[in-house]
Design a protein around this motif. Structure first.
Motif, short mmCIF file in Angstrom:
data_model
loop_
_atom_site.label_atom_id
_atom_site.label_comp_id
_atom_site.label_asym_id
_atom_site.label_seq_id
_atom_site.Cartn_x
_atom_site.Cartn_y
_atom_site.Cartn_z
N GLY A 190 3.52 2.37 9.74
CA GLY A 190 4.30 1.17 9.48
C GLY A 190 5.05 1.20 8.18
N ALA A 191 5.12 2.37 7.53
CA ALA A 191 5.64 2.47 6.17
C ALA A 191 7.10 2.86 6.11
CB ALA A 191 4.81 3.47 5.37
N GLU A 192 7.76 2.42 5.05
CA GLU A 192 9.13 2.78 4.73
C GLU A 192 9.15 3.95 3.76
OE1 GLU A 192 13.07 0.83 2.50
OE2 GLU A 192 11.13 -0.21 2.49
N PRO A 193 9.87 5.02 4.03
CA PRO A 193 9.97 6.13 3.07
C PRO A 193 10.69 5.70 1.80
CG PRO A 193 10.76 6.77 5.26
CD PRO A 193 10.65 5.28 5.26
N LYS B 145 9.11 -4.28 10.51
CA LYS B 145 9.06 -5.41 9.57
C LYS B 145 9.00 -6.74 10.29
CE LYS B 145 11.08 -3.06 5.60
NZ LYS B 145 12.11 -3.06 4.53
N ALA B 146 9.51 -6.79 11.53
CA ALA B 146 9.45 -8.02 12.32
C ALA B 146 8.12 -8.16 13.05
CB ALA B 146 10.60 -8.06 13.32
N GLY B 147 7.25 -7.17 12.96
CA GLY B 147 5.93 -7.25 13.59
C GLY B 147 5.94 -7.06 15.08
N ALA C 225 -0.16 -6.45 5.32
CA ALA C 225 -0.26 -7.13 6.62
C ALA C 225 0.47 -6.39 7.72
CB ALA C 225 0.30 -8.54 6.50
N ARG C 226 1.27 -5.36 7.37
CA ARG C 226 2.07 -4.68 8.39
C ARG C 226 1.59 -3.25 8.67
NH1 ARG C 226 6.89 -7.20 5.62
NH2 ARG C 226 7.49 -8.98 6.92
N LEU D 73 0.87 -1.17 0.00
CA LEU D 73 0.00 0.00 0.00
C LEU D 73 0.91 1.23 0.00
CD1 LEU D 73 -2.59 -1.02 2.74
CD2 LEU D 73 -2.93 -1.07 0.27
N LEU D 74 0.53 2.24 -0.78
CA LEU D 74 1.28 3.48 -0.76
C LEU D 74 0.77 4.36 0.39
CD1 LEU D 74 1.53 4.43 -4.54
CD2 LEU D 74 3.28 3.41 -3.08
N VAL D 75 1.69 5.06 1.02
CA VAL D 75 1.37 5.99 2.11
C VAL D 75 2.02 7.32 1.78
CG1 VAL D 75 1.43 6.37 4.61
CG2 VAL D 75 1.46 4.03 3.71
N THR D 76 1.30 8.42 1.96
CA THR D 76 1.85 9.74 1.65
C THR D 76 1.76 10.65 2.87
OG1 THR D 76 -0.28 10.59 0.85
CG2 THR D 76 1.18 9.57 -0.77
#
Length: 341
Positions: A101-104, A243-245, A169-170, A61-64
């Motif tokens: 939970g997102a990575e830039p 990422k490890a939840g 899922a994350r 999923l994209l996050v902005t």
């Protein structure tokens, strides 16, 4: 179209196209230095592409996010110290992505001024590139606007925009995983970060100190240098635990402080129970509070008070999270727990 001998030019109207082009040339190597898998970070096109598959995502999923630096810019402008506000701009955006939970992945900036000072603008963008390197995201473009009459001489403003991704899922917060007794971890801040500077500037005015006076709360730095300490970027130390939840909720402590931000990461029916004695506020906050006569509640809802990020973890995962953060030289400490509301 015939030339007119007395015709006006864009430069005579206050906009220097050549200066803008010179700035773009200064920026190109900075953008190249932020390349990452999925983005080539080249400038000059009308848009930027990102390859999510090359970045390793299967069901993303994209996050902005978008943000600015606020009136902290006034301190930079008044003192001519432009090198760190670009880091602030990136930090305010990428730390918000972590809360989902997102990575830039990629970053764009908007820089607006009345008359373009190429040296000052290039220094600002150098800070933006440094922030992107700290966050592991690519600086893929931006916009420089020279607008005579819109800004006072020497003034500028800027905004940042960041795109990130998270596997479905994350996504945070994970409300169904939260329960009473979950632990709240605070990650130390470098100071006020980029919030509360309208109040900071009023307190400095009340103190009677000049910006180049020695900082009363930090040896070896001027007041301006200490108050311009850039926003800490937590991406590389926190992302492995996302990422490890191991994290069920995360709050970036920005405007609204520790009063208004934590509830945004906590499911209804639960509340944060802070142990306000569990950590020592950095000296800058004691100085601001004492010099400004700021009430305790006002401090907690205006400033981060030394906690730049709040993590929610299950007690079972607490040792692994604290050990990992310490190994990555992150200042992490338990600040409370979740309780029934």
């Amino acid at each position: 179209m015939s030339d007119r001998p007395n015709g006006l030019t864009y430069a005579q109207a206050g906009v220097d196209i050549d200066a803008g082009n010179a700035l773009v040339e200064r920026i190109k190597p900075l953008a190249r230095s932020t390349r990452r898998p999925g983005a080539e970070a080249s400038l000059g096109g009308f848009g930027a592409l990102f390859d999510l598959k090359a970045a390793g995502y299967d069901d993303p999923l994209l996050v902005t996010t978008t943000d600015g630096v606020g009136t902290k810019l006034k301190v930079a402008i008044e003192t001519g110290i432009h090198g760190t506000v670009g880091i602030d701009l990136v930090g305010m955006c990428v730390n918000d992505l972590l809360a989902q939970g997102a990575e830039p992945l990629m970053f764009l900036d908007y820089f607006a001024t009345g008359k373009l000072d190429v040296e000052a603008a290039a220094t600002v963008v150098e800070g933006i590139a440094e922030g992107c390197r700290q966050a592991g995201c690519a600086l893929v473009g931006g916009e420089t606007a020279e607008m005579p009459g819109m800004y006072a001489e020497g003034d500028y403003d800027m905004a940042g925009f960041c795109v990130g991704a998270v596997d479905r899922a994350r996504v945070l917060p994970k409300f169904d995983a939260q329960k009473p007794g979950d632990i709240l971890i605070g990650l130390g801040s470098t100071g006020p970060h980029s919030n509360g500077y309208s109040l900071v500037r009023r307190i400095v005015e009340r103190s009677g100190l000049a910006w180049d006076a020695p900082a009363p709360f930090e040896a070896g730095r001027t007041l301006a240098e200490a108050l311009l300490a850039p926003t800490r970027i937590y991406v590389k130390t926190v992302l492995p635990h996302l990422k490890a939840g191991r994290i069920s909720g995360l709050a970036h402590i920005t405007g609204g402080g520790l009063i208004e931000n934590p509830p945004r990461a906590i499911r209804p029916g639960l509340v944060p129970r802070f142990d306000w004695n569990a950590w020592d506020m950095p000296p800058v906050f004691h100085w601001l509070q004492e010099t400004g006569g700021v009430a305790e509640h006002e401090m907690r809802r205006t400033f981060n008070c030394g906690v730049g990020l709040m993590l929610i973890v299950d007690p079972h995962d607490l040792p692994d999270v604290l050990e990992g953060l310490a190994r990555d030289q992150e200042d992490a400490f338990v600040i409370g727990e979740l309780a029934a509301g």
